[in-house]
Design a protein around this motif. Structure first.
Motif, mmCIF file in Angstrom:
data_model
loop_
_atom_site.group_PDB
_atom_site.id
_atom_site.type_symbol
_atom_site.label_atom_id
_atom_site.label_comp_id
_atom_site.label_asym_id
_atom_site.label_seq_id
_atom_site.Cartn_x
_atom_site.Cartn_y
_atom_site.Cartn_z
ATOM 1 N N GLN A 18 0.538 -16.168 10.769
ATOM 2 C CA GLN A 18 -0.032 -15.521 9.592
ATOM 3 C C GLN A 18 0.011 -14.002 9.718
ATOM 4 N N GLN A 19 -0.346 -13.483 10.893
ATOM 5 C CA GLN A 19 -0.323 -12.037 11.103
ATOM 6 C C GLN A 19 1.112 -11.510 11.109
ATOM 7 N N ILE A 20 2.037 -12.293 11.669
ATOM 8 C CA ILE A 20 3.441 -11.870 11.712
ATOM 9 C C ILE A 20 4.010 -11.756 10.306
ATOM 10 N N ILE A 21 3.710 -12.730 9.449
ATOM 11 C CA ILE A 21 4.168 -12.675 8.058
ATOM 12 C C ILE A 21 3.600 -11.441 7.362
ATOM 13 N N ALA A 22 2.313 -11.184 7.578
ATOM 14 C CA ALA A 22 1.669 -10.020 6.952
ATOM 15 C C ALA A 22 2.286 -8.717 7.447
ATOM 16 N N LEU A 23 2.616 -8.651 8.738
ATOM 17 C CA LEU A 23 3.233 -7.447 9.291
ATOM 18 C C LEU A 23 4.628 -7.240 8.714
ATOM 19 N N TYR A 24 5.408 -8.308 8.582
ATOM 20 C CA TYR A 24 6.734 -8.199 7.966
ATOM 21 C C TYR A 24 6.614 -7.714 6.520
ATOM 22 N N ILE A 25 5.741 -8.335 5.745
ATOM 23 C CA ILE A 25 5.587 -7.941 4.339
ATOM 24 C C ILE A 25 5.136 -6.489 4.243
ATOM 25 N N GLY A 26 4.174 -6.115 5.099
ATOM 26 C CA GLY A 26 3.669 -4.745 5.073
ATOM 27 C C GLY A 26 4.720 -3.716 5.428
ATOM 28 N N SER A 27 5.658 -4.072 6.321
ATOM 29 C CA SER A 27 6.677 -3.115 6.730
ATOM 30 C C SER A 27 7.829 -3.017 5.732
ATOM 31 N N VAL A 28 8.114 -4.110 5.012
ATOM 32 C CA VAL A 28 9.256 -4.119 4.081
ATOM 33 C C VAL A 28 8.841 -3.786 2.649
ATOM 34 N N GLN A 155 -4.202 -6.071 8.438
ATOM 35 C CA GLN A 155 -2.918 -6.152 7.738
ATOM 36 C C GLN A 155 -2.882 -7.356 6.807
ATOM 37 N N THR A 156 -3.399 -8.482 7.254
ATOM 38 C CA THR A 156 -3.415 -9.688 6.426
ATOM 39 C C THR A 156 -4.234 -9.472 5.161
ATOM 40 N N ILE A 157 -5.387 -8.825 5.308
ATOM 41 C CA ILE A 157 -6.252 -8.542 4.155
ATOM 42 C C ILE A 157 -5.568 -7.584 3.190
ATOM 43 N N VAL A 158 -4.997 -6.500 3.735
ATOM 44 C CA VAL A 158 -4.360 -5.476 2.901
ATOM 45 C C VAL A 158 -3.164 -6.046 2.156
ATOM 46 N N VAL A 159 -2.319 -6.815 2.857
ATOM 47 C CA VAL A 159 -1.147 -7.409 2.211
ATOM 48 C C VAL A 159 -1.565 -8.402 1.131
ATOM 49 N N SER A 160 -2.640 -9.145 1.385
ATOM 50 C CA SER A 160 -3.155 -10.080 0.374
ATOM 51 C C SER A 160 -3.567 -9.328 -0.893
ATOM 52 N N LEU A 161 -4.179 -8.166 -0.726
ATOM 53 C CA LEU A 161 -4.586 -7.352 -1.875
ATOM 54 C C LEU A 161 -3.363 -6.822 -2.629
ATOM 55 N N ILE A 162 -2.351 -6.375 -1.873
ATOM 56 C CA ILE A 162 -1.127 -5.883 -2.512
ATOM 57 C C ILE A 162 -0.490 -6.976 -3.358
ATOM 58 N N VAL A 163 -0.334 -8.156 -2.770
ATOM 59 C CA VAL A 163 0.288 -9.273 -3.479
ATOM 60 C C VAL A 163 -0.534 -9.665 -4.703
ATOM 61 N N SER A 164 -1.851 -9.679 -4.554
ATOM 62 C CA SER A 164 -2.733 -10.053 -5.669
ATOM 63 C C SER A 164 -2.602 -9.083 -6.838
ATOM 64 N N PHE A 282 -2.845 0.822 -0.494
ATOM 65 C CA PHE A 282 -2.707 -0.337 0.381
ATOM 66 C C PHE A 282 -1.311 -0.408 0.999
ATOM 67 N N ILE A 283 -0.288 -0.121 0.189
ATOM 68 C CA ILE A 283 1.076 -0.141 0.695
ATOM 69 C C ILE A 283 1.239 0.908 1.792
ATOM 70 N N CYS A 284 0.669 2.073 1.570
ATOM 71 C CA CYS A 284 0.740 3.150 2.560
ATOM 72 C C CYS A 284 0.104 2.723 3.875
ATOM 73 N N ILE A 285 -1.078 2.148 3.801
ATOM 74 C CA ILE A 285 -1.789 1.713 5.003
ATOM 75 C C ILE A 285 -1.024 0.608 5.715
ATOM 76 N N ALA A 286 -0.532 -0.370 4.942
ATOM 77 C CA ALA A 286 0.179 -1.511 5.535
ATOM 78 C C ALA A 286 1.456 -1.068 6.241
ATOM 79 N N SER A 287 2.237 -0.199 5.595
ATOM 80 C CA SER A 287 3.496 0.258 6.188
ATOM 81 C C SER A 287 3.239 1.131 7.411
ATOM 82 N N ALA A 288 2.317 2.092 7.274
ATOM 83 C CA ALA A 288 2.013 2.983 8.389
ATOM 84 C C ALA A 288 1.455 2.203 9.576
#
Length: 425
Positions: A18-28, A155-164, A282-288
């Motif tokens: 779950q964390q790996i998926i969130a990290l990939y989404i956050g970086s891309v 990261q999981t929380i932030v990416v969930s917010l971005i997707v939502s 959120f995108i800024c935080i996730a990518s950084a």
């Protein structure tokens, strides 16, 4: 108790699927989603959605290559360790420095871009934007000091917010969609579709960052699983945002740069601007978060091998996180934000440099994949496709293409003057 340099086995394995998926989404899934759908539609019209489909397919081999290498050779050195295994220490060291010297420029750029979206809402001055950018970077540095268990959860929380919020934007735009906005379908010719596809490349880079976290994955095989899950989610979100941008004609004239904001405001009114600002933040935080974590670990890895100052390899005594690398990044962040605030350099000039080193890092990773994955048919094909794709793009970087070459030349000069084992200052 003072932090001490530890062995390479000291990093803690905490990342699940779950964390790996969130990290990939956050970086891309970066800031490109705020801008590129509108720009691509302006270039190619409704046919731009074909370019999104094309790019979603073409960039998958890049993610597959990085995922397979991470699963087979998990290491905090990431791409540099892959290159070292394939072609020797000198080339691995060089690629490691390519990536390490990308993040001190790229992370502040991300934080400033995110801060500008917030600044519009509050009418902030330049120094307030810089202060906000600094706070964003400070929060990311803190998360990575606490460890990837904390950073992964955030990261999981932030990416969930971005997707939502992106799903909200898509759904809110549906009542305003019209089939009439899809004609003419190719208003600027088929060449414009290719031009739009080239522009979209920047929306899909980021796979290389997570390779540096592979040494802390509970099960490295989840690296490739994470690629497929995240690639599907990312491609679907980009395509739907692009589709609704065209369907609502939220592009052209002075609205292209704010196409997502325009699309949301069709149903939500001015409050839509707040949602876009939240996405940007959120995108800024996730990518950084991903890139800072990755860079601190490549700094640690280079130090362990003797190819970076020894203090880069200092680990936190409790959390076993690479605080030496984080300290190096902190110093660089202060210098870059100060230079931006004093207008010694501007964003448009600065942003081209990390792009060049990221591309150079990809080229190294693809070359490593060709050699290391030759017994894996999918990996071999994916590596070749990715290499052709990235090498073909490199000449179009312009003068920033010299940045990685300058780094390579400096490392060659230092290598002749000083042996790696003596780099202990």
């Amino acid at each position: 108790m003072k932090p001490s340099v530890a062995t390479s086995t000291s990093l803690t394995k905490t990342l699940g699927l779950q964390q790996i998926i969130a990290l990939y989404i956050g970086s891309v899934l970066g800031s490109g989603v705020l801008l590129i759908p509108g720009l691509a539609a302006e270039i190619a019209g409704p046919a731009s959605i074909l370019a999104w489909l094309l790019m979603s397919i073409l960039v998958l081999p890049m993610g597959v290559t990085m995922g397979l290498l991470s699963a087979r050779y998990p290491s905090s050195g990431g791409v540099s360790s892959f290159v070292q295994t394939a072609y020797g220490e000198r080339f691995g060291n060089m690629v490691g420095w390519f990536f390490l010297l990308s993040v001190p420029l790229g992370a502040p750029i991300l934080s400033v871009i995110g801060s500008h979206y917030i600044a519009i809402l509050f009418n902030w001055s330049d120094w307030q934007v810089t202060l906000c950018a600094g706070m964003i970077l400070l929060s990311v540095l803190w998360m990575n000091t606490m460890g990837l268990k904390v950073a992964g959860r955030v990261q999981t929380i932030v990416v969930s917010l971005i997707v939502s919020i992106l799903i909200l934007a898509i759904v809110a735009a549906v009542p305003h969609a019209s089939a009439a906005n899809f004609t003419p379908f190719v208003p600027h010719g088929w060449l414009s579709v290719i031009q739009a596809a080239v522009l979209m490349f920047w929306c899909f880079i980021g796979w290389e960052a997570v390779t540096h976290l592979s040494g802390e994955m509970v099960d490295p095989r989840n690296a490739i699983r994470g690629v497929f899950w995240s690639a599907g989610i990312i491609a679907l979100l980009y395509f739907l945002v692009a589709l609704m941008t065209v369907a609502t004609h939220s592009y052209g004239n002075d609205i292209t740069a704010a196409s997502l904001s325009r699309m949301i405001q069709l149903s939500l009114g001015p409050v839509g601007g707040w949602f876009v600002a939240l996405i940007a933040l959120f995108i800024c935080i996730a990518s950084a978060n991903v890139y800072v974590g990755a860079a601190s670990r490549i700094a640690y890895s280079l130090s362990q091998k003797g190819f970076a100052p020894r203090w880069f390899g200092i680990l936190h005594p409790k959390h076993r996180t690479p605080v030496g690398g984080l300290a190096f990044l902190s110093i660089c962040f202060v210098l870059v934000l100060t230079a931006l605030q004093l207008q010694l350099v501007n964003l448009s000039s600065l942003i081209a440099l990390p792009n060049a080193t990221f591309i150079a890092t990809y080229i190294g990773g693809c070359l490593a994949g060709i050699k290391l994955l030759r017994d894996n048919r999918i990996g071999r094909i994916a590596s070749w496709i990715s290499l052709i794709f990235t090498v073909g793009l490199y000449p179009f970087l312009g003068w920033p293409a010299l940045y990685p070459l300058a780094i390579a030349a400096a490392l060659f000069f230092i290598g002749r003057k000083k042996q790696p084992s003596h780099m202990d200052q």
